[in-house]
Design an enzyme around this catalytic site. Structure first.
Site, PDB file in Angstrom:
ATOM      1  N   ASP A 117      40.929  36.792  34.141  1.00  0.00           N
ATOM      2  CA  ASP A 117      41.023  36.367  35.581  1.00  0.00           C
ATOM      3  C   ASP A 117      41.666  37.760  36.148  1.00  0.00           C
ATOM      4  OD1 ASP A 117      40.486  34.637  37.987  1.00  0.00           O
ATOM      5  OD2 ASP A 117      42.600  34.420  37.789  1.00  0.00           O
ATOM      6  N   TYR A 119      43.069  39.813  39.856  1.00  0.00           N
ATOM      7  CA  TYR A 119      44.105  39.769  40.871  1.00  0.00           C
ATOM      8  C   TYR A 119      43.761  40.666  41.872  1.00  0.00           C
ATOM      9  CZ  TYR A 119      48.823  38.973  43.097  1.00  0.00           C
ATOM     10  OH  TYR A 119      50.176  38.889  43.849  1.00  0.00           O
ATOM     11  N   HIS A 124      45.505  38.616  49.275  1.00  0.00           N
ATOM     12  CA  HIS A 124      46.285  37.618  48.741  1.00  0.00           C
ATOM     13  C   HIS A 124      47.402  38.458  47.978  1.00  0.00           C
ATOM     14  CE1 HIS A 124      46.801  34.518  45.759  1.00  0.00           C
ATOM     15  NE2 HIS A 124      46.590  35.299  44.720  1.00  0.00           N
ATOM     16  N   ARG A 133      58.710  38.163  47.441  1.00  0.00           N
ATOM     17  CA  ARG A 133      59.599  39.178  47.388  1.00  0.00           C
ATOM     18  C   ARG A 133      59.933  39.674  48.783  1.00  0.00           C
ATOM     19  NH1 ARG A 133      56.017  40.300  43.659  1.00  0.00           N
ATOM     20  NH2 ARG A 133      54.980  41.692  44.882  1.00  0.00           N
ATOM     21  N   GLU A 191      42.489  27.999  43.513  1.00  0.00           N
ATOM     22  CA  GLU A 191      42.214  29.510  43.755  1.00  0.00           C
ATOM     23  C   GLU A 191      40.665  29.820  44.136  1.00  0.00           C
ATOM     24  OE1 GLU A 191      43.851  31.855  40.732  1.00  0.00           O
ATOM     25  OE2 GLU A 191      46.144  31.851  41.570  1.00  0.00           O
ATOM     26  N   GLU A 193      37.298  31.473  44.127  1.00  0.00           N
ATOM     27  CA  GLU A 193      37.209  32.848  43.412  1.00  0.00           C
ATOM     28  C   GLU A 193      35.792  32.877  43.198  1.00  0.00           C
ATOM     29  OE1 GLU A 193      39.488  33.946  39.924  1.00  0.00           O
ATOM     30  OE2 GLU A 193      41.206  32.877  40.440  1.00  0.00           O
ATOM     31  N   ASP A 225      40.154  28.431  39.970  1.00  0.00           N
ATOM     32  CA  ASP A 225      40.995  28.610  38.865  1.00  0.00           C
ATOM     33  C   ASP A 225      42.411  27.982  39.169  1.00  0.00           C
ATOM     34  OD1 ASP A 225      41.872  29.558  36.386  1.00  0.00           O
ATOM     35  OD2 ASP A 225      42.979  31.391  37.197  1.00  0.00           O
ATOM     36  N   ARG A 229      51.428  25.824  40.318  1.00  0.00           N
ATOM     37  CA  ARG A 229      52.423  27.001  40.742  1.00  0.00           C
ATOM     38  C   ARG A 229      53.945  26.603  40.173  1.00  0.00           C
ATOM     39  NH1 ARG A 229      48.905  30.685  42.198  1.00  0.00           N
ATOM     40  NH2 ARG A 229      47.525  29.914  43.851  1.00  0.00           N
ATOM     41  N   GLN A 232      53.973  27.752  36.671  1.00  0.00           N
ATOM     42  CA  GLN A 232      53.720  28.953  36.433  1.00  0.00           C
ATOM     43  C   GLN A 232      55.001  29.727  36.891  1.00  0.00           C
ATOM     44  OE1 GLN A 232      50.468  30.370  38.976  1.00  0.00           O
ATOM     45  NE2 GLN A 232      50.754  32.547  38.371  1.00  0.00           N
ATOM     46  N   TYR A 236      56.113  32.349  33.643  1.00  0.00           N
ATOM     47  CA  TYR A 236      55.297  33.427  33.756  1.00  0.00           C
ATOM     48  C   TYR A 236      55.932  35.098  33.465  1.00  0.00           C
ATOM     49  CZ  TYR A 236      56.349  35.400  38.303  1.00  0.00           C
ATOM     50  OH  TYR A 236      56.716  35.962  39.521  1.00  0.00           O
ATOM     51  N   LYS A 245      48.057  27.641  34.292  1.00  0.00           N
ATOM     52  CA  LYS A 245      46.869  28.255  34.588  1.00  0.00           C
ATOM     53  C   LYS A 245      45.770  27.569  33.594  1.00  0.00           C
ATOM     54  CE  LYS A 245      45.975  30.992  37.193  1.00  0.00           C
ATOM     55  NZ  LYS A 245      45.420  31.188  38.568  1.00  0.00           N
ATOM     56  N   THR A 249      39.780  25.332  34.550  1.00  0.00           N
ATOM     57  CA  THR A 249      39.031  26.348  35.340  1.00  0.00           C
ATOM     58  C   THR A 249      37.684  25.592  35.500  1.00  0.00           C
ATOM     59  OG1 THR A 249      40.320  28.205  34.552  1.00  0.00           O
ATOM     60  CG2 THR A 249      38.315  28.850  35.647  1.00  0.00           C
ATOM     61  N   THR A 338      42.089  35.456  43.208  1.00  0.00           N
ATOM     62  CA  THR A 338      41.901  34.578  44.684  1.00  0.00           C
ATOM     63  C   THR A 338      41.496  35.526  45.814  1.00  0.00           C
ATOM     64  OG1 THR A 338      43.792  33.307  43.985  1.00  0.00           O
ATOM     65  CG2 THR A 338      43.213  33.100  46.282  1.00  0.00           C
ATOM     66  N   GLU A 352      48.955  30.236  49.951  1.00  0.00           N
ATOM     67  CA  GLU A 352      49.234  31.189  51.297  1.00  0.00           C
ATOM     68  C   GLU A 352      49.050  30.323  52.394  1.00  0.00           C
ATOM     69  OE1 GLU A 352      46.721  35.000  50.321  1.00  0.00           O
ATOM     70  OE2 GLU A 352      46.119  33.411  48.628  1.00  0.00           O
TER      71      GLU A 352
END
Length: 404
Positions: A117, A119, A124, A133, A191, A193, A225, A229, A232, A236, A245, A249, A338, A352
């Site tokens: 998978d 990114y 996204h 952040r 997600e 995708e 997917d 959250r 994760q 992670y 994750k 899927t 995503t 999001e």
């Protein structure tokens, strides 16, 4: 209406012909089929009835033999199938070999080898960066514009559309919690995708260049997917996604061959950073795809992510995935990551859409931050086709059920 008489403009007309695997009522025998309108043609039986040399590829319980046959065979079989469903002289022979979609069971169309998978959406990635952040000078990580970031997932939990999604359990710890707790995820997400299906394998130690993308990738499908959250977020660092994750899927029951998407090919967004030679696609044919995705929760559309905005293309992802010499296998599946566009209405995850739960969605059946048990998520999509006709990409749907 006879199966040949597909309505004008049907997104599953003879210009499309996606592949799937089905079984008939009362039978466990799986067969390769091709969709035409709201029917499915038993492709193996048709090949046998017409004396086709492709019966050995189509009279099988999975698409893998066809995937492994390579690009020339893919194009030859597609031309033959197009003739079978459009040339009047074939009608009497193959009309009995069509079945209403409503009468068959659809299965996972290929045996998944490895699953990766990515990114690849800048929108996204920037949204996620701003959420987690907010004080960072740049919401992207330093490597994001230089390589397609990805991780290896779990191929054994790839399931076909319509399979229930069991809410996963795991460890989770909010920043204010003194210690982690164990239990069902309370921040279950989607997600939206696109998945790419590898046909022709490659040799260990031999990278696959950008120009060889269409020699190795057979087609694409929609992919969800699912993501826990909260699980994760706790697990992670430093090695990346794992239990958050790997539980499920979901993929569409239909694999659309790349040859059906010629009119949907577009150039990717302008590159803002110089790329290393193995990723530099400035002199290559356009490798982006104009796919229009819709995300619905309980029948209510919440987002329409545009795939044409993806910064990294599937060709670049394949090149990066193999540049260290990693080999491809028939049935490898890799997800785009995503898909999110620049506006709020185009975000491909609840993370999001609700800005990590801060801004709940208003649905007809109540507010949502993340998924609740009983929620049904459905992804659909289409792409521009010849003469203004749409190419349907089917759907991928899943219902959330409580874990044991």
């Amino acid at each position: 209406m006879p199966p040949f008489d597909v309505a004008e403009g049907d997104p599953f007309g003879p210009h499309n012909l996606p592949y799937g695997v089905f079984s008939l009522p009362g039978s466990t025998e799986r067969r390769v089929g091709v969709r035409l309108g709201d029917t499915i043609l038993d492709a193996g039986a048709a090949a046998a009835a017409l004396g086709s040399p492709y019966v050995s590829l189509l009279a099988r319980p999975t698409l893998n033999p066809l995937l492994a046959a390579g690009r020339t065979a893919w194009s030859d079989v597609r031309r033959a199938l197009t003739a079978w469903v459009t040339v009047p002289s074939h009608r009497e022979t193959i009309e009995p070999l069509f079945h209403p979609l409503s009468s068959v069971t659809l299965h996972l169309p290929f045996e998944v080898a490895d699953y990766v998978d990515f990114y690849a959406s800048e929108n996204h990635a920037r949204n996620v960066g701003q959420i987690f952040r907010p004080d960072a000078e740049d919401s992207l990580t330093p490597n994001w514009k230089h390589l397609p970031i990805g991780y290896h997932g779990r191929s054994g939990t790839v399931v076909v559309s319509g399979t229930d999604v069991v809410r996963p359990s795991g460890q989770r710890k909010a920043p204010s919690d003194p210690a982690p707790v164990f239990g069902p995820s309370v921040r279950l997400d989607i997600e939206a995708e696109v998945g790419f299906v590898v046909g022709t394998p490659s040799q260990l130690g031999s990278p696959v260049p950008l120009a060889a993308f269409r020699d190795h990738v057979f087609g694409l499908c929609l992919l969800n997917d699912w993501s826990a959250r909260d699980v994760q977020a706790w697990e992670y660092v430093p090695l990346g996604p794992f239990l958050g994750k790997s539980f499920t899927t979901s993929v569409s029951a239909w694999i659309t061959p790349l040859d059906a998407l010629e009119e949907a090919r577009v150039a990717p967004p302008e590159r803002t950073h110089a790329l290393l030679p193995y990723l530099d696609d400035s002199q290559e044919e356009p490798a982006g795809y104009d796919l229009r995705i819709s995300v619905a929760i309980n029948g209510h559309i919440v987002s329409e992510p545009p795939f044409s905005t993806m910064y990294w293309t599937a060709a670049q992802q394949l090149a990066h995935m193999t540049v260290n010499g990693a080999s491809l296998r028939t049935g490898d599946l890799y997800g785009s990551g995503t898909v999110s566009g620049p506006t709020q209405r185009e975000r491909g995850s609840l993370l999001e859409l609700t800005w990590n739960g801060r801004d709940p969605l208003d649905l007809p059946d109540g507010k949502r931050t993340f998924l609740e048990d009983g929620d049904v998520v459905t992804l659909t999509a289409w792409a521009p086709g010849p003469d203004g006709v749409r190419v349907g990409l089917g759907e991928v749907t899943g219902r959330i059920v409580a874990g044991s």
